[in-house]
Scaffold this active site. Structure first.
Site, PDB file in Angstrom:
ATOM      1  N   LYS A   1      39.916 -23.499  -6.386  1.00  0.00           N
ATOM      2  CA  LYS A   1      38.505 -23.853  -6.288  1.00  0.00           C
ATOM      3  C   LYS A   1      37.637 -22.818  -5.397  1.00  0.00           C
ATOM      4  CE  LYS A   1      38.693 -28.871  -6.329  1.00  0.00           C
ATOM      5  NZ  LYS A   1      38.912 -30.292  -6.071  1.00  0.00           N
TER       6      LYS A   1
ATOM      7  N   LYS B   1      33.684 -30.442 -15.358  1.00  0.00           N
ATOM      8  CA  LYS B   1      32.220 -30.463 -14.589  1.00  0.00           C
ATOM      9  C   LYS B   1      31.945 -29.077 -13.943  1.00  0.00           C
ATOM     10  CE  LYS B   1      33.241 -34.933 -13.158  1.00  0.00           C
ATOM     11  NZ  LYS B   1      34.231 -35.135 -12.017  1.00  0.00           N
TER      12      LYS B   1
ATOM     13  N   LYS C   1      39.968 -25.515 -19.787  1.00  0.00           N
ATOM     14  CA  LYS C   1      40.163 -26.915 -19.516  1.00  0.00           C
ATOM     15  C   LYS C   1      38.357 -27.579 -19.539  1.00  0.00           C
ATOM     16  CE  LYS C   1      40.225 -29.683 -15.408  1.00  0.00           C
ATOM     17  NZ  LYS C   1      40.506 -30.716 -14.581  1.00  0.00           N
TER      18      LYS C   1
HETATM   19  P1  ADP Z   1      36.424 -32.252 -13.220  1.00  0.00           P
HETATM   20  O1  ADP Z   1      37.497 -31.085 -13.408  1.00  0.00           O
HETATM   21  O2  ADP Z   1      35.525 -32.643 -14.305  1.00  0.00           O
HETATM   22  O3  ADP Z   1      35.595 -32.043 -12.016  1.00  0.00           O
HETATM   23  P2  ADP Z   1      37.744 -34.317 -12.037  1.00  0.00           P
HETATM   24  O4  ADP Z   1      38.716 -33.485 -11.198  1.00  0.00           O
HETATM   25  O5  ADP Z   1      36.916 -35.087 -11.208  1.00  0.00           O
HETATM   26  O6  ADP Z   1      37.139 -33.424 -13.082  1.00  0.00           O
HETATM   27  O7  ADP Z   1      38.774 -35.163 -12.541  1.00  0.00           O
HETATM   28  C1  ADP Z   1      38.551 -36.688 -12.751  1.00  0.00           C
HETATM   29  C2  ADP Z   1      39.900 -37.345 -13.243  1.00  0.00           C
HETATM   30  O8  ADP Z   1      39.845 -36.920 -14.930  1.00  0.00           O
HETATM   31  C3  ADP Z   1      41.254 -36.788 -12.839  1.00  0.00           C
HETATM   32  O9  ADP Z   1      42.152 -37.778 -12.950  1.00  0.00           O
HETATM   33  C4  ADP Z   1      41.461 -35.744 -14.053  1.00  0.00           C
HETATM   34  O10 ADP Z   1      42.902 -35.480 -14.137  1.00  0.00           O
HETATM   35  C5  ADP Z   1      41.032 -36.210 -15.310  1.00  0.00           C
HETATM   36  N1  ADP Z   1      40.372 -34.705 -15.831  1.00  0.00           N
HETATM   37  C6  ADP Z   1      39.512 -34.095 -15.714  1.00  0.00           C
HETATM   38  N2  ADP Z   1      39.225 -32.974 -16.704  1.00  0.00           N
HETATM   39  C7  ADP Z   1      40.165 -33.464 -17.654  1.00  0.00           C
HETATM   40  C8  ADP Z   1      40.548 -32.905 -18.952  1.00  0.00           C
HETATM   41  N3  ADP Z   1      39.920 -31.646 -19.422  1.00  0.00           N
HETATM   42  N4  ADP Z   1      41.833 -33.487 -19.778  1.00  0.00           N
HETATM   43  C9  ADP Z   1      42.289 -34.303 -19.070  1.00  0.00           C
HETATM   44  N5  ADP Z   1      41.945 -35.063 -17.947  1.00  0.00           N
HETATM   45  C10 ADP Z   1      40.990 -34.542 -17.226  1.00  0.00           C
END
Ligand code: ADP
Ligand code: TRP
Length: 325
Positions: free
Chosen positions: A110, A192, A189
């Site tokens: 991050k 957001k 990946k």
């Molecule tokens: P982001 O990366 O969009 O900020 P978060 O870290 O808030 O997402 O993740 C929320 C949940 O969704 C977590 O359990 C995370 O493992 C899952 N998740 C987020 N992005 C993905 C992805 N591209 N593929 C599979 N699972 C994901």
């Protein structure tokens, strides 16, 4: 079995969140005691504007409810409505070795992405451990990227139990291997933070535009293609039924199908998959009082459990009994 998970209100939820986490949360609520929350304390680690965090918290609540979270069965709350968790995070941080946190890759990642290296971001896994241990969770369904945080939680629980006697349940993790990481439209990946998402409730036109922009290699239409490395095929895997998927796989390997054709089918399938939930989402948008009531009822139930845990933990550590205060 008690199942707990949280999701940060750091943006609009996308299909990576759905297939990587929410789908499992929703499926598990039928046969388990579900405890799901919106992790707004965690989202503060990136210093969002107050009105943005409010809006996204509400958005996450509406998304979950529209997709089938049942507030009669499942305890669903906003993390900051149960402030006991921040006290527990402090108590846990007193037994958490620095090295354990220094090894966590998400802080480094991050900061590399440009986030400010604040203490909250570094201590993030300790707050996550507090969330999990507060509610005696057995199972914590999360996407593959959260595996390390669950391991940290287990280490902290074991360390605490060794120092102060059996206090916490040591949780298992639960990761659906088949949907490890959903790729975004740029092939990284879906996240957001990368501006590469397809939102669950994004207007249909915009979904179409984004799918059409998905990055592919430049193999000519007539040549065979590798489904395993294709970003469109990765989405197809999530939304197509097995028979149809097998047909596409064959077409890829044989050659003769263009990426544009597959993209069009992905748009249709996404529409079929999420379309039925759109109306419910709109109804909730017009019934914000109901959503707020679900969250506050959930917080009351969660708080009752949190108070019991805190009495146990404070007692184990030699602190006063807050009920006498
Ligand atoms: P982001 O990366 O969009 O900020 P978060 O870290 O808030 O997402 O993740 C929320 C949940 O969704 C977590 O359990 C995370 O493992 C899952 N998740 C987020 N992005 C993905 C992805 N591209 N593929 C599979 N699972 C994901
Ligand atoms: N860190 C998780 C994520 O980014 C969100 C989260 C916070 C969480 N507390 C949790 C997930 C407790 C599971 C259990 O996705």
């Amino acid at each position: 079995m008690r199942v707990l998970s949280g999701i940060q209100p750091s943006g609009k939820l996308h299909i990576g969140n759905f297939f990587g986490a929410m789908r499992q949360h929703l499926a598990l609520q039928a046969e388990n005691e579900g405890f799901y929350f919106i992790a707004d304390y965690h989202a503060l680690t990136t210093n969002p504007k107050p009105e943005i965090i409010k809006e996204h918290t509400f958005g996450v609540a509406m998304d979950y409810l529209a997709l089938g979270l049942d507030p009669e069965k499942t305890v669903f709350w906003r993390q900051s409505d149960v402030p006991e968790v921040t006290e527990l995070a402090w108590l846990l941080s007193c037994v958490t070795p620095m090295g354990l946190l220094q090894r966590c890759t998400s802080f480094k990642d991050k900061v590399e992405q440009g986030l400010s290296p604040v203490h909250g971001l570094f201590a993030y896994p300790v707050l996550q451990a507090a969330d999990i241990l507060m509610f005696d969770s057995n199972l914590v369904p999360v996407g593959a990227d959260q595996k390390q945080h669950i391991e940290v939680t287990r280490d902290i629980a074991i360390k605490f139990n060794n120092l102060y006697g059996e206090t916490f349940v040591v949780p298992e993790e639960h990761i659906l291997k088949s949907v490890a990481v959903v790729p975004g439209i740029d092939g990284r990946k879906m996240s957001k933070s990368y501006d590469n998402t397809i939102e669950i409730f994004e207007p249909e036109k915009s979904v179409k535009k984004k799918v059409m922009r998905i990055v592919t290699d430049s193999t000519p239409v007539e040549d065979p293609k590798d489904p395993e490395t294709c970003n469109i095929f990765a989405l197809l895997k999530l939304v197509a039924l097995p028979d149809e998927l097998a047909e596409w796989e064959e077409k890829y390997r044989k050659g003769g199908v263009g990426y544009g054709t597959v993209k069009k089918r992905v748009v249709e399938l996404l529409h079929e998959y999420f379309g039925p939930f759109r109306q419910k989402r709109e109804e909730l948008e017009n019934n914000r009082d109901y959503v707020e009531k679900v969250l506050s009822d959930g917080a009351q139930k969660a708080r009752a459990v949190a108070r019991q845990t805190m009495t146990r933990v404070r007692d184990a550590m030699g602190l006063g009994d807050i009920r006498n205060g």
